[in-house]
Each structure stands twice: as C-alpha cells, then as structure tokens.
Design an enzyme around this catalytic site. Sequence first.
Site, short mmCIF file in Angstrom:
data_model
loop_
_atom_site.label_atom_id
_atom_site.label_comp_id
_atom_site.label_asym_id
_atom_site.label_seq_id
_atom_site.Cartn_x
_atom_site.Cartn_y
_atom_site.Cartn_z
N VAL A 128 0.83 -1.20 0.00
CA VAL A 128 0.00 0.00 0.00
C VAL A 128 0.87 1.26 0.00
O VAL A 128 0.66 2.18 -0.79
CB VAL A 128 -0.94 -0.01 1.23
CG1 VAL A 128 -1.67 1.32 1.36
CG2 VAL A 128 -1.92 -1.16 1.13
N LYS A 176 12.77 -0.66 9.27
CA LYS A 176 14.19 -0.62 9.63
C LYS A 176 14.82 0.77 9.55
O LYS A 176 15.66 1.14 10.35
CB LYS A 176 14.97 -1.55 8.68
CG LYS A 176 14.60 -3.00 8.87
CD LYS A 176 15.55 -3.89 8.10
CE LYS A 176 15.03 -5.31 8.02
NZ LYS A 176 13.89 -5.47 7.09
N GLY A 212 -3.47 -16.20 -1.20
CA GLY A 212 -3.26 -14.99 -0.41
C GLY A 212 -4.53 -14.21 -0.13
O GLY A 212 -4.49 -13.06 0.27
N GLU A 239 -5.74 -14.63 5.69
CA GLU A 239 -4.57 -14.59 6.57
C GLU A 239 -3.95 -16.00 6.53
O GLU A 239 -4.64 -16.97 6.19
CB GLU A 239 -5.00 -14.31 8.01
CG GLU A 239 -5.71 -12.98 8.20
CD GLU A 239 -4.77 -11.80 8.11
OE1 GLU A 239 -3.61 -11.93 8.55
OE2 GLU A 239 -5.19 -10.75 7.58
N LYS A 284 -14.78 -3.92 11.39
CA LYS A 284 -15.25 -2.96 10.39
C LYS A 284 -16.66 -2.45 10.73
O LYS A 284 -16.91 -1.25 10.67
CB LYS A 284 -15.24 -3.60 9.00
CG LYS A 284 -13.83 -3.84 8.50
CD LYS A 284 -13.83 -4.53 7.15
CE LYS A 284 -12.41 -4.78 6.68
NZ LYS A 284 -12.35 -5.64 5.52
N GLY A 341 -7.32 -4.35 -2.11
CA GLY A 341 -6.33 -4.11 -3.15
C GLY A 341 -5.49 -2.90 -2.80
O GLY A 341 -5.99 -1.91 -2.26
#
Length: 812
Positions: free
Chosen positions: A475, A507, A663, A666, A681, A795
């Site tokens: 994203v 990181k 995919g 989960e 939600k 998406g």
Amino acid sequence: MKVLKFGGSSVASAENIDKVVAIVKEKSEEGKLAVFVSALRGITDKLIAAGKMAAQGNEDYKDVLNEIENRHLAEVRKLIPIANQSAVLSQVKKLLNELESTCEGVFLIGELSSKTLDRIMSKGELLSSFIIAERMKSEGVNVSLKDTRELIKTDSNFGKAAVDFETTNLRCWQYFNQASDVTVLPGFVATNENGETTTLGRGGSDYSAAIVAGAINAEVLEIWTDVSGMMTADPRVVSQAYPIERISYGEAFELSHFGAKVIYPPTIQPVLEKRIPVWVKNTFAPDDAGTLIHENGNGNDTMVKGISSINKIALMSLEGSGMVGVPGFSKRLFEALAREAVNVILITQSSSEHSICVAINEADIIKAKTAIDSEFAFEISVKKVDPVMIERELSIVALIGDKMKNHAGVSGKMFSALGKNGINIRAIAQGSSEKNISTVINEKDVKKGLNVLHEEFFEKPIKQLNLFITGVGNVGSKLLDQIKKQQRFLSEELRLNVRVVGLANSKKMAFNDEGICLESWKEQLEGGEPMTLTSFAKHAKAKNMRNSVFVDNSASEDVAMIYNDYLKSSISVVTCNKIAAASAYQNYRSLKRAAMDHNVSFLFETNVGAGLPIIGTLNDMVRSGDRIRKIEAVLSGSLNFIFNNFKTGVSFEEIVRQAQTEGYTEPDPRIDLTGTDVKRKILILIRESGVAMEMDDINSDPFMPADCLEGSVDNFFEKLKEHKQVFDDLYTEASAKGEKLKFVATYDNGKASVGLKSVAPEHPLYKLDGKDNIVLFTTDRYPDQPLIVKGAGAGADVTASGIFADIIKTVL
Ligand code: ADP
Ligand code: ASP
Ligand code: MG
C-alpha cells in the site's frame, strides 16, 4: 543630490566592492552622490569580540585583531594598484595600530566602557570607507572621503547615541554645498559635543545615510543591500518571501521595528519628515526592481504588506484586584521601567483592568522585575497586586499593513491560521491605527508561525502539505507512486504542494524538509537512519511544520498506540490500520477528541472497504442530521472469495485452502472465517454513526463447528474435512431456495451481529463478485431504499487512493 548606502555584505570582499564602485560610477553620471558604507561584513562583530576578550584579560583578542588586520590588508592588495599600495597600506595600518592600542589599554585595565567600545567599533567603518574611496580614486572617480564624525553630532549615549539634528543639519548643509562629485563617508559613526566618537546603534549605517539625506534634502536615499528589497518576510526564515514593490514610510517603520533587519528602524524618520523617497536595492542584482518606500501605498496594495518577528521576548504580567479602577497604575509601571531604561515593545491591558501585560527583551528581565517589585512593594505586601509574573522564550510575530484597518477579519484569519497549526497565542496587541497586529507566541513556533502566516496572506492559495509516512509495503509504495504522479495536478488545480518530509519502513527512516524525491525514495530510505517509532515521531514533532500529516500504512498495534502523541502535537493522522478505531471505545473517542482539540484530522476511510467512500458518506449523512437506522454489509474480500467459489463438487476445505494459497486469507484462515476482521469494520461504522459500542457487544454467529477453532492450522483443515457434510448442507440448503451464502455484518436498532446468511436473489447483497464489498445504509432520509456503496473493497491501489484522499482532506 542622491544619498546611497552600501551595507556590510555589499562591501564584504574586493569583488563586492567592485560591484559597488560600478553602481556608484553609473549613478554619478546623473548627479552628485553621498555614498555611505558599512564595515566589511562581520567586522563589527569581530571588533566587539576583541574588545570584550581584552576586557576579560583574554589574550586571544590579539588573534581576532590579527584576523581583522589580515582581512583589510588583503583587500587593499587586491583593490589598490601596486604603485599606490604603500601609501594606502600605511594609512590602513595607522588605523589598525590605533585599534590595537585601544584594545591593549582595555586589556591592561580590564574594563570596557561603552565609550571605548564605540572607539573600537568605529574602526570598522573608518577602515572600509577609506579603502573604498581609494579604490574609487584608482578607478578615476572624482571622489573625496569625509569623516562623518565631523558632520553628525550626537549626545553621549555611547552605543546608541541620539542625534542633535540642528547642529548636524547645519554641518551637512554647509559641507555638501560644495562637495565633489562623489563623497564617500563611513556610516554608523558620529561624535558628541566633546568630539568623542559615538555610534548610532547596530545596523546604524542606514540611519547615518538617512540623517544626511534629510539634512541636505536629498532627491532620493538608496539603501543597497544583499536582497532585492524589503520582502514580505525574512527570506532566511520564509523561503517563499518576495520583495514588496512599494511600501509606505509607516509600514516600513513598523516592519523594521518588528524585526525586519533590512532597515534600521530610526532610518525612516529623517526621510519621512522631508518626504524623501527611499529605494531598497540589491547590490548583487542591481537590475531587480527593489522596493520603493514613499508617502502612500498605491491603490493596488495588498492589505497585509509584510510579516516580521522579534525573538528573545519575555512577557511580564502585573495582576491584582487592587488595580481595578485605580488611576495611575500604568503610569507607575511604565515610569519604573523607564527609570531602568527597559524598552517596552508591546502592551496589552485587559478591559477589566485586572492585569497589564508588557513584552520586553529577555535581556531586561532582571532589571524590569526588580524595578516593578520595588515600585509596587506596598501593594504586593497587602496582596492588592501579585508579584510580577514572567514568561520567557517567546517571540512577537507581527502583521504589518496600512490597509488592514479597512478590512474586517484580518486578525481573525491570523489567529485561526496560527491556531489550526497548533501555535498557541500568549498575547495580542493591535494598535488603534491598525497598521500592526502583533501576537506573542513561543519562540520554538516562530518559523512555523511566519510560514503559516505567509502562506495565509501572501501565497494563497498554494498550501504546503507535509507528510510523515510509515510503511512502504504494498500500500505504501502505491501511495508514493500516486503522490508522485499527482503532484503536478495538485499544485496546479488545488494549489497544494504535497511533499513527503519523512519516510520510514520497519528498519530505516529518512527526512528531507523540502520533500524526499519520489523518484529515488528507495535509495534515500536505504541510506537513512535506523528507524524507531519514537524517534520518527520525535523528528516529526521537532520539525514543527505546518499542515503536517502522519500516515500509517501498517497494520501494527505499536504504531496505532502513538497516534495520540501526533494528534496532540497538531499533526493529523491518516491510517488504513484498523486497530486504533476498533480499540476500546474510550481510546477511539479520545483520539477523535484530541484531533478536535488540536484542530487536526484523524481519518481512516480505508479501515472499511479500502478506497470505497463508506465512512465519508456516513459522516456526511450524520453531520447533516440524518440518523442511521440500519446497516447491512458484506465487508470481507476473503470471505467473499470463499463463498463465491464454494459450489457443488468442491469441498469447503479445498476452497479455503485455495483462498489461503492465493493470499486471499490470513495465513491462519480462521481469523477471517470467525469474522473478527468484519466485526472490527462494522464496529467502526457503528461508532461513526454516533453509537458507543465495544467489540464484545457484537454478536457473532459461528457457522463452523467449535472444534475447527482448536489446535493448529493443519488441525483446522483436518476438521474442515471431517465436517464436510456440515458445510455441504449449508450450501445445498441455500441453493435449494435459489439463494447464496454471504458473510454479512448487520447493525439494526442498536444491535450488531456478524454471521453467515443465505441471501435471496432480489436482495442487493446477492450479486457480489470477486473482491467487492457492499454497504447498505437505511436511514431516516433513506427509509425505504437504502443508500448503497459498492465496489472493490480490497487491493493496494484502491487502498492507497483512499489514504491519499484522506491526506488531502486534512487541509481542504
Ligand atoms: P546590510 O549589511 O546591507 O545592512 P542587513 O544584513 O543589515 O544588510 O539586512 C539585510 C538582511 O535582512 C537580508 O539579507 C535578510 O536576510 C534580512 N531580512 C530580515 N527581514 C527581512 C525582510 N522583511 N526583507 C528583506 N530582508 C530581510
Ligand atoms: N557596521 C555596523 C553594524 O554591523 C553598522 C552597519 O553595518 O549598519 O552594526
Ligand atoms: Mg543593515
């Protein structure tokens, strides 16, 4: 006759001096000139430093003198032809020797009076004027050098002497009556009635030139400096500042008085009296128009002409019931301050007369407090007045403009622009002439404040939007891509300059105040500093930039925990992470409240249905007075995939496995199948409808036998196989009626539930393909046919675009 003044940077080096000489040559063709010069840039500071070091017994003052000497000698060598050099060098050395002797004296007696400091400082201008006049001579200009100390007479207030205009005017008039084509004069310096050297205050060369311009009724005064005029704000702080074309004497005075260093404030007075026009011009860009300071602004003037600021301010407040209605309090206050020579920069008094507040320089705090506490010692002892309260580390930011008085709402706009950016205003003053509206704010907010106000009054409608983005996965990287592609459109169509000021993955983090280049963000991130959430937040807060937005593209709980910290620092939060909005109601509320209290946004449209306008639509309905009666929704892409593909001939276990491999779920598909995500939600939608609800209040109808939920993922698949019949029955039962299975979230009349439902063909939930989500709102205004939002609900691309839209909403 014209009077010209060249400042320190204009004469900083041999190269610059030649620019000055060229300007003088050209101007001298049109008539006689008096040319004032400052000391070479930085020399006055060095002279003061040398004097102070000597007084403290620090022998290093000799090194500073050496530096001063070397710099001047080097300039002479560059500027004066060899044949004349020795004569010029010996005069320069004479002045330097005098300087050395004075400093030696200071060193020996360990004391530096302001009179001696003036002698020391004067050498800067005496040296520069001599060298420049010699350069002009060698360039064939008909020039004479005149020591201003013979013309400008002052009192003995060393360091900032007051001019005796009568004597000065007469002397100037007599001298310039028969002056040569070009007269070069040292700025800044003067003498008292005993002929002792005085100076006119730091930056005073402007004043010297104005005094002489006034005295001889010059045709024009030109202040040549290193910027192309008086600017709308200090260009070192506000990069968008631009030169003001024309400005009135009054405005120029206010701007300079409130910190615009480009002109020394007293400069205006002598030229104002004689209505002598003043040009501020750039030595390094002489063709630039510059600023004309004159009697009246022209008709096209903007209402706010400039913004300026003064730092190192303290606010002193005197409060007490004993002040109400008692005449003479302010008189005593100001007299006490005047006795100690404390300069009062700004005054406010509440109309209840219960308190008087004055702004002074921080350097005067001790003097001022002692003076006032002793003046009001009696009133304080009987508790009619409280001891003086002092606040430090403040600044004054002022808007200047003659025309502000004819426009309503300037101060309102000023305060709201500052407020929206979390800048707290400590005090306000507006003179009755309304040429100036001043606010006192924290010193740490000055840069932001000046930029906010500049944007509000001068740059409109270009707005900077400063983003701090965490998460550059699917994203996040799509979002950066979209921002890059849309930047031009946003700037042209919405006048919005969106820049990514901070960027982080788990990181590394990278920052750039001008905006990280979005072509090469990966490389910049790689070369960044190690990332921690707290240090990222610390950077974002320390930058204290206006219109800042923290963007969370992660699904991490740790990130969600620090939203409050951002909101409280007036940084908006935009997130696709559901954890915060679905956490305990108390936490959700307090985040919403923090956003409201700090005038920023907390937006999470993508928490439900990715980029679909679900929360936004709901918000619009609720804000405009609609009441949500019922919500029905299919909100899970993974469950849609599973139930759309579950048909005769395929086992439920197989289809869940496929969803997992591709995919859609989960890694542990139970997280989807138990409906936890859907619960979150619908909870968010319910809360946004104005209903306080917790996760546990939502009923969930398990459609899987209880033992499927136990043990490992492998065990789960085993159990699905075992219970094949249960799932097949669900399917056949539904399809026998011509219906489809859908995982539906419902809110109806205060009750919420999630679970598997069999949906008839005429129901809007029936026809739902692929990743589609759908929400049906039945409301007071949509009582029969619900308002429906439907479309792809997952998406990276659509999620990123939802985040992007939220980001833009923070400033629109
Ligand atoms: P000089 O040495 O020529 O006297 P100064 O350094 O005293 O020059 O003043 C010019 C500087 O004033 C500029 O370089 C700029 O950084 C600063 N400045 C502050 N506020 C303003 C403003 N409103 N307009 C122009 N310059 C400003
Ligand atoms: N040289 C003096 C100063 O630096 C005066 C001036 O430059 O105007 O303050
Ligand atoms: Mg100056």
